[in-house]
Design an enzyme around this catalytic site. Structure first.
Site, mmCIF file in Angstrom:
data_model
loop_
_atom_site.group_PDB
_atom_site.id
_atom_site.type_symbol
_atom_site.label_atom_id
_atom_site.label_comp_id
_atom_site.label_asym_id
_atom_site.label_seq_id
_atom_site.Cartn_x
_atom_site.Cartn_y
_atom_site.Cartn_z
ATOM 1 N N LYS A 13 -40.985 45.949 -24.061
ATOM 2 C CA LYS A 13 -42.331 46.125 -23.481
ATOM 3 C C LYS A 13 -42.331 47.172 -22.366
ATOM 4 C CE LYS A 13 -42.744 42.092 -21.777
ATOM 5 N NZ LYS A 13 -41.746 41.093 -21.955
ATOM 6 N N ARG A 85 -49.158 35.247 -19.161
ATOM 7 C CA ARG A 85 -48.121 34.525 -19.896
ATOM 8 C C ARG A 85 -48.520 33.124 -20.281
ATOM 9 N NH1 ARG A 85 -42.062 36.380 -18.732
ATOM 10 N NH2 ARG A 85 -42.638 38.357 -17.889
ATOM 11 N N ARG A 119 -27.668 43.686 -21.474
ATOM 12 C CA ARG A 119 -28.526 44.500 -20.599
ATOM 13 C C ARG A 119 -27.914 44.702 -19.218
ATOM 14 N NH1 ARG A 119 -34.895 43.399 -20.024
ATOM 15 N NH2 ARG A 119 -34.416 41.532 -18.831
ATOM 16 N N ARG A 152 -29.026 41.331 -14.184
ATOM 17 C CA ARG A 152 -30.111 40.656 -13.464
ATOM 18 C C ARG A 152 -29.813 39.173 -13.317
ATOM 19 N NH1 ARG A 152 -35.923 42.088 -16.017
ATOM 20 N NH2 ARG A 152 -36.070 39.838 -16.151
ATOM 21 N N ARG A 163 -36.629 31.164 -20.768
ATOM 22 C CA ARG A 163 -37.680 32.188 -20.855
ATOM 23 C C ARG A 163 -38.199 32.295 -22.286
ATOM 24 N NH1 ARG A 163 -33.851 36.399 -18.610
ATOM 25 N NH2 ARG A 163 -35.366 38.069 -18.862
HETATM 26 P P1 ADP Z 1 -38.795 39.029 -19.095
HETATM 27 O O1 ADP Z 1 -40.065 39.415 -19.826
HETATM 28 O O2 ADP Z 1 -37.575 39.584 -19.743
HETATM 29 O O3 ADP Z 1 -38.692 37.569 -18.833
HETATM 30 P P2 ADP Z 1 -39.894 40.001 -16.575
HETATM 31 O O4 ADP Z 1 -39.287 40.969 -15.629
HETATM 32 O O5 ADP Z 1 -41.190 40.362 -17.212
HETATM 33 O O6 ADP Z 1 -38.773 39.740 -17.677
HETATM 34 O O7 ADP Z 1 -40.097 38.580 -15.861
HETATM 35 C C1 ADP Z 1 -39.064 37.975 -15.154
HETATM 36 C C2 ADP Z 1 -39.539 36.694 -14.504
HETATM 37 O O8 ADP Z 1 -40.617 36.954 -13.606
HETATM 38 C C3 ADP Z 1 -40.079 35.603 -15.412
HETATM 39 O O9 ADP Z 1 -39.062 34.839 -16.014
HETATM 40 C C4 ADP Z 1 -40.912 34.783 -14.419
HETATM 41 O O10 ADP Z 1 -40.109 34.009 -13.574
HETATM 42 C C5 ADP Z 1 -41.536 35.874 -13.564
HETATM 43 N N1 ADP Z 1 -42.830 36.323 -14.114
HETATM 44 C C6 ADP Z 1 -43.117 37.542 -14.618
HETATM 45 N N2 ADP Z 1 -44.390 37.591 -15.041
HETATM 46 C C7 ADP Z 1 -44.925 36.373 -14.806
HETATM 47 C C8 ADP Z 1 -46.195 35.780 -15.029
HETATM 48 N N3 ADP Z 1 -47.195 36.461 -15.610
HETATM 49 N N4 ADP Z 1 -46.373 34.502 -14.649
HETATM 50 C C9 ADP Z 1 -45.399 33.790 -14.076
HETATM 51 N N5 ADP Z 1 -44.173 34.276 -13.844
HETATM 52 C C10 ADP Z 1 -43.930 35.554 -14.202
#
Ligand code: ADP
Length: 201
Positions: A13, A85, A119, A152, A163
């Site tokens: 993404k 989400r 990664r 990470r 996740r």
């Molecule tokens: P990935 O899509 O690989 O999980 P991201 O960097 O998008 O990686 O997100 C990492 C973390 O950030 C998520 O696991 C969550 O804890 C938090 N996060 C990101 N976007 C949201 C969201 N829209 N609502 C709640 N938590 C979020």
């Protein structure tokens, strides 16, 4: 134009959102990046949720994201990467903006596990590499800014499983709330980009 990109962990993404932002002059809003850059008293709280692979509470996410959406850089529209989400976030979003298209980049859980376990992320600029498929020129060093490449905090097996579980349980369900299409994410990144452009034409 306002777009949503959703997809499981490792679906690409971020890469696609970056390319689309450049092509259409839109701003790229990654909720994960925005949350990782939170400073001050909230930092600790946010980190606790993130490193376990749990969602950060809706009100908090919405507050920081809304601020970014209102930035002058987003005048021509935005690409949301990682938000919404869950159903509550999708409902809140629909109250304040019109979404033209929602694109899901689909990959299997097996592929997600494979991509995330290899990664490496630049601690300084966030650029993403992979030990199998996208190696930096110098091991452990970012090609773009010279920063150190790290794993990470949430790219470990248990956080990733959580996740992915939340993705299937909560995020996939919001697709029908928008005008959505699915794109196969298990192809070359350039091919994925071409297919997204076709959908937007
Ligand atoms: P990935 O899509 O690989 O999980 P991201 O960097 O998008 O990686 O997100 C990492 C973390 O950030 C998520 O696991 C969550 O804890 C938090 N996060 C990101 N976007 C949201 C969201 N829209 N609502 C709640 N938590 C979020």
């Amino acid at each position: 134009m306002n777009l949503i990109l959703i997809g499981p962990q490792g679906s690409g993404k971020g890469t696609q959102a970056g390319r689309l932002a450049k092509r259409f002059g839109l701003c790229h809003l990654s909720s994960g990046d925005i949350l990782r850059s939170v400073e001050g008293e909230l930092k600790e709280e946010v980190n606790e949720f993130m490193k376990r692979g749990e969602l950060v509470p809706n009100e908090l996410v919405f507050k920081v994201l809304k601020k970014s959406m209102e930035s002058s850089k987003c005048k021509k529209g935005f690409i949301l990467d990682g938000f919404p989400r869950n159903k509550a976030q999708a409902e809140e979003l629909k109250k304040i903006v019109n979404i033209d298209k929602c694109i899901e980049i689909v990959i299997s859980d097996v592929e997600a596990m494979k991509r995330i376990s290899g990664r490496r992320t630049c601690a300084k600029c966030g650029a993403v590499y992979n030990v199998d498929s996208l190696r930096p020129k110098v091991e452990g060093v970012c090609d773009l800014c010279g920063g150190r490449l790290v794993i990470r905090d949430d790219d470990n097996e248990s956080a990733l499983k959580r996740r992915l579980q939340l993705y299937h349980r909560e995020t996939e369900k919001i697709l029908p709330m928008f005008n959505f299409v699915k794109i196969d994410g298990e192809q070359d990144a350039s091919e994925v980009f071409r297919n997204i452009l076709k959908v937007l034409e």
